[in-house]
Design a protein around this motif. Structure first.
Motif, mmCIF file in Angstrom:
data_model
loop_
_atom_site.group_PDB
_atom_site.id
_atom_site.type_symbol
_atom_site.label_atom_id
_atom_site.label_comp_id
_atom_site.label_asym_id
_atom_site.label_seq_id
_atom_site.Cartn_x
_atom_site.Cartn_y
_atom_site.Cartn_z
ATOM 1 N N PHE A 287 48.364 -35.702 -42.448
ATOM 2 C CA PHE A 287 48.595 -36.658 -41.363
ATOM 3 C C PHE A 287 48.466 -38.067 -41.916
ATOM 4 C CE2 PHE A 287 47.218 -32.727 -39.556
ATOM 5 C CZ PHE A 287 47.938 -32.581 -38.388
ATOM 6 N N ILE A 288 49.079 -39.011 -41.245
ATOM 7 C CA ILE A 288 48.912 -40.417 -41.590
ATOM 8 C C ILE A 288 48.290 -41.131 -40.397
ATOM 9 C CG2 ILE A 288 50.086 -42.593 -42.119
ATOM 10 C CD1 ILE A 288 52.132 -40.993 -43.714
ATOM 11 N N GLY A 289 47.220 -41.866 -40.656
ATOM 12 C CA GLY A 289 46.575 -42.676 -39.634
ATOM 13 C C GLY A 289 46.689 -44.143 -39.987
ATOM 14 N N VAL A 290 47.046 -44.972 -39.009
ATOM 15 C CA VAL A 290 47.202 -46.419 -39.219
ATOM 16 C C VAL A 290 46.309 -47.159 -38.240
ATOM 17 C CG1 VAL A 290 48.780 -48.386 -39.102
ATOM 18 C CG2 VAL A 290 49.574 -46.200 -40.042
ATOM 19 N N LYS A 291 45.487 -48.044 -38.784
ATOM 20 C CA LYS A 291 44.700 -48.969 -37.967
ATOM 21 C C LYS A 291 45.364 -50.334 -38.064
ATOM 22 C CE LYS A 291 41.304 -51.532 -36.242
ATOM 23 N NZ LYS A 291 41.224 -51.804 -34.793
ATOM 24 N N LEU A 292 45.791 -50.859 -36.922
ATOM 25 C CA LEU A 292 46.546 -52.112 -36.880
ATOM 26 C C LEU A 292 45.688 -53.216 -36.273
ATOM 27 C CD1 LEU A 292 49.453 -53.226 -37.430
ATOM 28 C CD2 LEU A 292 49.926 -52.769 -35.013
ATOM 29 N N THR A 293 45.582 -54.344 -36.986
ATOM 30 C CA THR A 293 44.910 -55.526 -36.458
ATOM 31 C C THR A 293 45.912 -56.684 -36.403
ATOM 32 O OG1 THR A 293 44.177 -56.524 -38.548
ATOM 33 C CG2 THR A 293 42.835 -54.712 -37.651
ATOM 34 N N LYS A 294 45.441 -57.840 -36.021
ATOM 35 C CA LYS A 294 46.312 -59.013 -35.936
ATOM 36 C C LYS A 294 46.762 -59.474 -37.316
ATOM 37 C CE LYS A 294 46.584 -63.545 -33.691
ATOM 38 N NZ LYS A 294 45.852 -64.535 -32.850
ATOM 39 N N THR A 295 45.981 -59.131 -38.339
ATOM 40 C CA THR A 295 46.267 -59.655 -39.679
ATOM 41 C C THR A 295 46.568 -58.582 -40.715
ATOM 42 O OG1 THR A 295 43.889 -59.656 -40.193
ATOM 43 C CG2 THR A 295 44.848 -61.692 -39.306
ATOM 44 N N ALA B 181 46.163 -44.470 -43.999
ATOM 45 C CA ALA B 181 45.531 -43.425 -44.798
ATOM 46 C C ALA B 181 46.296 -42.124 -44.680
ATOM 47 C CB ALA B 181 44.086 -43.208 -44.352
ATOM 48 N N LEU B 182 46.423 -41.434 -45.797
ATOM 49 C CA LEU B 182 46.903 -40.055 -45.833
ATOM 50 C C LEU B 182 45.678 -39.176 -45.731
ATOM 51 C CD1 LEU B 182 49.242 -37.983 -46.359
ATOM 52 C CD2 LEU B 182 48.627 -38.152 -48.792
ATOM 53 N N THR B 183 45.619 -38.312 -44.715
ATOM 54 C CA THR B 183 44.418 -37.513 -44.481
ATOM 55 C C THR B 183 44.743 -36.034 -44.324
ATOM 56 O OG1 THR B 183 44.306 -37.401 -42.044
ATOM 57 C CG2 THR B 183 43.633 -39.472 -43.089
ATOM 58 N N LEU B 184 43.702 -35.239 -44.511
ATOM 59 C CA LEU B 184 43.759 -33.846 -44.112
ATOM 60 C C LEU B 184 43.497 -33.773 -42.613
ATOM 61 C CD1 LEU B 184 42.973 -33.826 -47.273
ATOM 62 C CD2 LEU B 184 42.308 -31.470 -46.829
ATOM 63 N N ALA B 185 43.570 -32.570 -42.062
ATOM 64 C CA ALA B 185 43.398 -32.435 -40.615
ATOM 65 C C ALA B 185 41.975 -32.753 -40.166
ATOM 66 C CB ALA B 185 43.779 -31.020 -40.168
ATOM 67 N N ASP B 186 40.999 -32.674 -41.080
ATOM 68 C CA ASP B 186 39.622 -33.003 -40.711
ATOM 69 C C ASP B 186 39.292 -34.458 -41.021
ATOM 70 O OD1 ASP B 186 39.503 -32.952 -43.444
ATOM 71 O OD2 ASP B 186 37.988 -31.387 -43.594
ATOM 72 N N SER B 187 40.296 -35.282 -41.170
ATOM 73 C CA SER B 187 40.233 -36.736 -41.346
ATOM 74 C C SER B 187 39.765 -37.167 -42.733
ATOM 75 C CB SER B 187 39.360 -37.404 -40.264
ATOM 76 O OG SER B 187 37.988 -37.336 -40.557
ATOM 77 N N ARG B 188 39.568 -36.255 -43.659
ATOM 78 C CA ARG B 188 39.233 -36.654 -45.027
ATOM 79 C C ARG B 188 40.393 -37.449 -45.621
ATOM 80 N NH1 ARG B 188 37.939 -31.323 -48.092
ATOM 81 N NH2 ARG B 188 39.225 -30.456 -46.391
ATOM 82 N N ILE B 189 40.090 -38.612 -46.163
ATOM 83 C CA ILE B 189 41.117 -39.503 -46.680
ATOM 84 C C ILE B 189 41.448 -39.146 -48.127
ATOM 85 C CG2 ILE B 189 41.635 -41.884 -47.315
ATOM 86 C CD1 ILE B 189 39.991 -42.784 -44.923
ATOM 87 N N GLU B 190 42.738 -38.952 -48.394
ATOM 88 C CA GLU B 190 43.212 -38.715 -49.755
ATOM 89 C C GLU B 190 43.726 -39.988 -50.416
ATOM 90 O OE1 GLU B 190 44.524 -34.091 -50.097
ATOM 91 O OE2 GLU B 190 46.050 -35.451 -49.301
ATOM 92 N N HIS B 191 44.400 -40.818 -49.631
ATOM 93 C CA HIS B 191 44.906 -42.094 -50.146
ATOM 94 C C HIS B 191 44.772 -43.139 -49.037
ATOM 95 C CE1 HIS B 191 46.611 -40.296 -53.788
ATOM 96 N NE2 HIS B 191 47.081 -39.330 -53.020
ATOM 97 N N LEU B 192 44.400 -44.352 -49.417
ATOM 98 C CA LEU B 192 44.220 -45.442 -48.457
ATOM 99 C C LEU B 192 44.892 -46.688 -49.005
ATOM 100 C CD1 LEU B 192 42.810 -46.492 -45.848
ATOM 101 C CD2 LEU B 192 40.842 -47.035 -47.280
ATOM 102 N N ALA C 222 42.750 -42.881 -36.002
ATOM 103 C CA ALA C 222 44.181 -42.775 -35.713
ATOM 104 C C ALA C 222 44.716 -41.418 -36.139
ATOM 105 C CB ALA C 222 44.936 -43.894 -36.428
ATOM 106 N N ALA C 223 44.270 -40.939 -37.311
ATOM 107 C CA ALA C 223 44.715 -39.632 -37.786
ATOM 108 C C ALA C 223 44.229 -38.516 -36.867
ATOM 109 C CB ALA C 223 44.225 -39.398 -39.214
ATOM 110 N N VAL C 224 42.996 -38.611 -36.385
ATOM 111 C CA VAL C 224 42.460 -37.576 -35.498
ATOM 112 C C VAL C 224 43.242 -37.521 -34.189
ATOM 113 C CG1 VAL C 224 40.452 -36.936 -34.087
ATOM 114 C CG2 VAL C 224 40.157 -37.510 -36.508
ATOM 115 N N VAL C 225 43.687 -38.664 -33.681
ATOM 116 C CA VAL C 225 44.537 -38.665 -32.482
ATOM 117 C C VAL C 225 45.811 -37.874 -32.745
ATOM 118 C CG1 VAL C 225 45.971 -40.127 -31.007
ATOM 119 C CG2 VAL C 225 43.617 -40.786 -31.496
#
Length: 401
Positions: free
Chosen positions: A84-92, A97-108, A388-391
């Motif tokens: 899965f890919i999770g994205v956290k978006l801010t104003k700046t 992150a590329l994650t497994l299903a349990d949210s472990r991050i492989e690449h950020l 984001a990935a968990v969603v």
């Protein structure tokens, strides 16, 4: 892979089996059957299609007993099949992150968002998705995006004040751009879910999450379920009043140290005196420190000065620490969690001002009451990509009930 090729979310007993293995790790068939209140025969029948389609796997262990009869082989979620890919978006910035299903991050990876328009955000996220997709050993199952906003149906940004967005069909735009099923959620709601499933709230059925950073965030889990509301994206505790006798005495001490009237110390840009935003956000703390120290002061510099014993910086941290304890007391009195998880970029305030924070908590609680357990999270904002990935995992794979 096109959107149509992705499997629909699981339902019924299949959902329950996969979710239990995903959240709790490998389990024997007998333990899993007991947990789900199924007979051993029913579990065998229901798990076979999940094994055949690769959702779960048999998980042999090295220490299986030898003897008469066939040993029971534990079942486990098949982490190798999904990404899965999770994205956290801010104003700046956009953090991805590329994650497994349990949210472990492989690449950020991180990108600067120079101008926070919708088009720029979509283009930046698309670039991040393409880069992470190239690093994934399997096709990406879904994309999740979390940001400070009010969100409808995991798809539309109804209001994102800090970005200046209204009624933006962000999921649709990103699905067209990336070809991935995309789910959007308020960042605090997503972070609460991630904390509940895989973080500091994992071992308890009830906890509150409180975050202090650019803004104020609050989430609640009770009876093992996140408390949800259509108003969850409005940051409802942002202007919670915190002016008490204990805080006023601390602010008077700060006024005496600096010669700045108390009323000017309590008020910041939000227009309120001693609300949560005025006492606990990064902007308010930096604004107060810069005014009183006569130079531009960042939050990390404020914390460093307080730790070094600077009297003004220490008094600023002491007052805000007491305000934090007052708000934790209100959360505990009103919702009665046994644990409070503190997070956000300004969470180090809870460490530097721990004594005054506990004073604020105890001064505003019945002396016969028990303190909630407090746990602090890593302040790195990039780790919110896990929420984001968990969603994406919850919505596209496990399914929501």
């Amino acid at each position: 892979m096109s959107i149509s090729e992705h499997p629909m979310p699981l339902t019924g007993h299949a959902r329950a089996i996969v979710k239990s293995l995903l959240l709790n790790g490998p389990q024997s068939r007998s333990d899993l059957a007991a947990t789900l209140e199924l007979s051993p025969g029913s579990l065998t029948r229901l798990s076979r299609p999940l094994i055949d389609t690769g959702y779960i796997i048999e998980h042999p262990t090295l220490d299986q007993p030898t003897g008469i009869g066939r040993p029971s082989v534990p079942l486990n979620f098949n982490h190798d099949r999904f990404r899965f890919i999770g994205v956290k978006l801010t104003k700046t910035h956009a953090y991805a992150a590329l994650t497994l299903a349990d949210s472990r991050i492989e690449h950020l990876i991180t990108r600067t968002l120079d101008i926070p328009t919708v088009d720029n955000a979509v283009a930046t996220i698309t670039e991040l998705v393409e880069e992470l997709t190239a690093k994934s050993p399997v096709p990406i199952h879904a994309l999740g995006v979390a940001l400070g906003a009010h969100v409808a149906n995991y798809r539309t940004i109804t209001h994102a004040d800090h970005l200046g967005w209204d009624e933006v069909p962000l999921s649709e735009l990103l699905e067209q751009s990336t070809g991935l099923p995309t789910y959007v959620e308020n960042d605090i709601v997503a972070h609460t879910e991630s904390t509940h499933w895989f973080g500091e709230g994992r071992e308890t059925d009830d906890f509150a999450l409180f975050t202090l950073g650019a803004g104020i965030g609050y989430g609640l889990v009770t009876h093992g379920q996140a408390v949800t509301s259509p108003e969850a994206g409005y940051s409802l505790l942002s202007h919670f009043p915190l002016r008490t006798e204990g805080l006023s005495s601390r602010m008077e001490h700060l006024a005496t140290l600096t010669g700045v009237p108390n009323t000017k110390l309590l008020r910041v840009e939000c227009g309120h005196e001693a609300c949560a935003t005025a006492m606990l956000t990064l902007g308010a703390l930096e604004q107060r420190a810069s005014k009183l120290l006569g130079r531009t002061v960042t939050f990390s510099q404020l914390i460093g000065l307080a730790q070094a014993g600077d009297p003004v910086a220490s008094a600023i941290a002491d007052a805000s620490g007491y305000a934090l304890g007052t708000l934790l007391a209100a959360i505990t009195n009103l919702t009665m969690p046994t644990r409070i998880v503190l997070g956000g970029e300004a969470v180090l305030l809870a460490e530097v001002a721990a004594t005054s924070m506990h004073d604020g908590l105890h001064d505003n609680r019945d002396p016969r009451s028990t303190d909630p357990e407090l746990r602090l999270q890593n302040p790195d904002l990039a780790l919110w990509t896990q929420g984001a990935a968990v969603v994406a995992v919850h919505t596209s794979l496990v399914g929501r009930t």
